[in-house]
Design a protein around this motif. Structure first.
Motif, PDB file in Angstrom:
ATOM      1  N   GLU A  15       0.808  -1.213   0.000  1.00 51.32           N
ATOM      2  CA  GLU A  15       0.000   0.000   0.000  1.00 51.32           C
ATOM      3  C   GLU A  15       0.847   1.271   0.000  1.00 51.32           C
ATOM      4  O   GLU A  15       0.583   2.201  -0.769  1.00 51.32           O
ATOM      5  N   PHE A  16       1.836   1.337   0.870  1.00 51.27           N
ATOM      6  CA  PHE A  16       2.660   2.549   0.962  1.00 51.27           C
ATOM      7  C   PHE A  16       3.350   2.877  -0.363  1.00 51.27           C
ATOM      8  O   PHE A  16       3.223   4.003  -0.868  1.00 51.27           O
ATOM      9  N   PRO A  17       4.082   1.943  -0.977  1.00 47.31           N
ATOM     10  CA  PRO A  17       4.718   2.289  -2.255  1.00 47.31           C
ATOM     11  C   PRO A  17       3.710   2.562  -3.363  1.00 47.31           C
ATOM     12  O   PRO A  17       3.949   3.398  -4.235  1.00 47.31           O
ATOM     13  N   GLY A  18       2.568   1.870  -3.342  1.00 47.20           N
ATOM     14  CA  GLY A  18       1.561   2.129  -4.363  1.00 47.20           C
ATOM     15  C   GLY A  18       1.061   3.558  -4.314  1.00 47.20           C
ATOM     16  O   GLY A  18       0.901   4.216  -5.350  1.00 47.20           O
ATOM     17  N   CYS A  19       0.806   4.057  -3.108  1.00 47.79           N
ATOM     18  CA  CYS A  19       0.363   5.449  -2.958  1.00 47.79           C
ATOM     19  C   CYS A  19       1.455   6.421  -3.373  1.00 47.79           C
ATOM     20  O   CYS A  19       1.190   7.434  -4.029  1.00 47.79           O
ATOM     21  N   ALA A  20       2.692   6.140  -2.956  1.00 46.99           N
ATOM     22  CA  ALA A  20       3.807   7.027  -3.294  1.00 46.99           C
ATOM     23  C   ALA A  20       4.047   7.060  -4.797  1.00 46.99           C
ATOM     24  O   ALA A  20       4.367   8.120  -5.361  1.00 46.99           O
ATOM     25  N   LEU A  21       3.890   5.953  -5.465  1.00 49.86           N
ATOM     26  CA  LEU A  21       4.058   5.910  -6.919  1.00 49.86           C
ATOM     27  C   LEU A  21       2.980   6.743  -7.613  1.00 49.86           C
ATOM     28  O   LEU A  21       3.276   7.507  -8.543  1.00 49.86           O
ATOM     29  N   ARG A  22       1.738   6.613  -7.188  1.00 47.61           N
ATOM     30  CA  ARG A  22       0.637   7.352  -7.811  1.00 47.61           C
ATOM     31  C   ARG A  22       0.832   8.855  -7.659  1.00 47.61           C
ATOM     32  O   ARG A  22       0.451   9.628  -8.530  1.00 47.61           O
ATOM     33  N   ALA A  23       1.401   9.266  -6.524  1.00 47.67           N
ATOM     34  CA  ALA A  23       1.588  10.692  -6.271  1.00 47.67           C
ATOM     35  C   ALA A  23       2.892  11.226  -6.837  1.00 47.67           C
ATOM     36  O   ALA A  23       3.147  12.431  -6.743  1.00 47.67           O
ATOM     37  N   GLY A  24       3.712  10.368  -7.403  1.00 47.48           N
ATOM     38  CA  GLY A  24       4.990  10.809  -7.950  1.00 47.48           C
ATOM     39  C   GLY A  24       6.053  11.016  -6.891  1.00 47.48           C
ATOM     40  O   GLY A  24       7.022  11.755  -7.116  1.00 47.48           O
ATOM     41  N   PHE A  25       5.914  10.348  -5.733  1.00 45.85           N
ATOM     42  CA  PHE A  25       6.893  10.496  -4.657  1.00 45.85           C
ATOM     43  C   PHE A  25       7.960   9.407  -4.688  1.00 45.85           C
ATOM     44  O   PHE A  25       9.014   9.544  -4.077  1.00 45.85           O
TER      45      PHE A  25
END
Length: 524
Positions: free
Chosen positions: A450-460
């Motif tokens: 979940e954490f990397p998936g969210c960071a990827l979507r936001a460009g982080f």
């Protein structure tokens, strides 16, 4: 609990106009009021109870067109008004405060603080409970409006029915939110978080981003709780449990019917397990069509074509599924009582290429409740600031075993977690000692998926980011032998080794005993 008793409780809880509260805005206060109501209802149920609760509930849902048309049956609307049950002034003032959800001037109203640390909007929660016990559950769109209503949403592929539970709790609000703001994702997650004025006796809730869309984290939390508990009520036979007992279990440590995973801490996982995405898409579209047909029609829906409504529904459902259900629940710094940052924080140059995994070692026991996790966070921050001499808690984020992550330095500020590599990646630590044992599967999933998936979507995070254990870069046993062996099986794990120094077997102590504490150089 008898059906009429249930309606009395829900009607009285949602009745009244907003006012000032004499009880703190906590879920425990809601349960306290419910217990008092349940005692009174049992004494007077044979009298004028039916007309009293019908009238109260009718006044409640009238302000919401979807609730008015889907939850007020013809028999319900035809019932004569009756006297409301008397309540103490203290309880009446509380009810006024928690009546309806609203966002105004950066403040969010109609929300309460739950024992798990999350903030919950009561309106969608109670609408879900109401829909869960009411018939009919599926409403024909054609019959839900008058024969002369506008039918600009007619299409051979349009949904012909809507589920009163999904539409009144989530689908309608979700569709309108994305209709009003076709959002461009600029941060992980979905929904605006906020801070309470105090946790011991909360009264005011201020949004962290007053300019953000009106779809808030508290509303989404309340909607999910309403859906999950509403479906539960649909499945169980009468007599149903007292509402105060149901909420005590769901927002407590035991879970509903003794299931520790059926509680508010795991609302996202439980909602995802329902696999409602295809159905929710149709429910959002159905809600928009219904709002377009109702009189008076929603202004923003005037002259919108079926194709346009379909696009809004599809985008709203995808964002909800990916950015809310697919993201970890993260408590902001103000929720766990973080002390102010010392000095001037350094900005990260996003996106980053690494995710560094740690364990805290001390505290050694996993934290399993919000109270315990928040206390651990404050203890670690004090040690990092006062003993290490750092500006703040070193980690970017910390993972508890209570179903939540906790914001440390967050997405934008450089941490002090992986010496000489702090600017290159996020440092995420599991609370506990994982030398011989593993974190819970839910905790690991939040960091692994979940954490990397969210960071990827936001460009982080960069698409080709690497996962490394702390020991691969610094002389330490962190993140523990058991957890490190688990890391080897994760996607994006890298075999990169230490290049600057040889491992010495020294264990990292995040929070050592007081007798061992010394003030090292203030190097982050």
């Amino acid at each position: 609990m008898a059906p009429c008793v249930f309606w009395i409780l829900l009607g009285l809880l949602l009745w009244q106009e907003p006012g000032s509260a004499s009880l703190s805005l906590r879920m425990e206060s809601v349960i306290q009021v419910l217990k008092d109501l349940e005692q009174d209802v049992r004494k007077t149920e044979a009298g004028h109870a039916a007309s009293a609760w019908l009238r109260a509930a009718q006044d409640t849902v009238r302000h919401n067109p979807l609730s008015h048309h889907l939850l007020l049956t013809p028999a319900f609307q035809a019932t004569a008004p009756g006297d409301h049950y008397p309540l103490s002034p203290k309880f009446l003032n509380f009810i006024k405060q928690v009546t309806r959800h609203d966002v105004k001037d950066g403040q969010e109203y109609g929300v309460v603080l739950a024992p798990d640390g999350s903030t919950v909007a009561l309106e969608p929660l109670l609408m879900g409970l109401q829909a869960g016990v009411q018939e009919p559950r599926t409403v024909n769109l054609t019959l839900a409006v008058s024969a002369g209503a506008a039918a600009s949403g007619d299409n051979a592929e349009s949904p012909s029915t809507v589920d009163s539970l999904l539409v009144t709790t989530l689908a309608g609000y979700l569709g309108l939110a994305f209709l009003q703001n076709p959002r461009t994702l600029s941060h992980p997650g979905l929904g605006t978080e906020g801070c309470w004025d105090q946790l011991s006796s909360p009264q005011n809730f201020t949004l962290l981003d007053p300019t953000a869309p009106a779809l808030t984290m508290a509303f989404l939390n309340g909607a999910l709780d309403g859906i999950l508990l509403g479906y539960h009520l649909r499945r169980i036979p009468e007599p149903r449990p007292a509402l105060s007992l149901l909420l005590s279990q769901y927002y407590g440590a035991t879970g509903v019917a003794g299931d520790p995973e059926f509680r508010s801490n795991f609302r996202r996982q439980n909602m995802a397990a329902l696999a409602l995405a295809p159905s929710l898409d149709r429910q959002v579209l159905g809600a928009l069509i219904l709002l377009q047909r109702l009189e008076p029609a929603h202004p923003q829906l005037w002259n919108m074509s079926w194709d346009q409504l379909t696009q809004v529904a599809a985008r709203a459902t995808k964002e909800f599924t990916d950015a809310y259900l697919g993201c970890p629940a993260i408590h902001p710094r103000c929720r766990w009582g973080a002390a102010p940052y010392r000095g001037q924080p350094k900005s990260l140059h996003l996106p980053l290429g690494f995710l560094y995994v740690h364990h805290t070692y001390e505290p050694a026991p996993p934290c399993t409740s919000f109270t315990q996790c928040a206390q651990n966070m404050r203890s670690m921050q004090r040690f990092h600031q006062d003993t290490r001499g750092w500006d703040d808690l070193g980690y970017s984020f910390v993972v508890g075993s209570d179903g939540y992550m906790y914001e440390g330095r967050g997405w934008h500020w450089q941490g002090a977690h992986t010496y000489r590599h702090n600017s290159l990646g996020f440092g995420v630590a599991f609370v506990g000692n994982y030398t011989a044992a593993l974190p819970t599967e839910a905790a690991m999933r939040s960091v692994r998926d979940e954490f990397p998936g969210c960071a990827l979507r936001a460009g982080f995070l960069r698409p080709q980011y690497k996962v490394l254990g702390h020991r691969q870069l610094v002389s330490t046993d962190c993140p523990g032998d058991a957890l490190f062996e688990e890391l080897r099986t994760w996607p994006h794990f890298s075999v990169k080794r230490k290049t600057d120094q040889k491992a010495s077997g020294r264990r990292k102590r995040t929070l050592p005993p007081a007798t061992m504490r010394r003030r090292p150089p203030a190097v982050e």
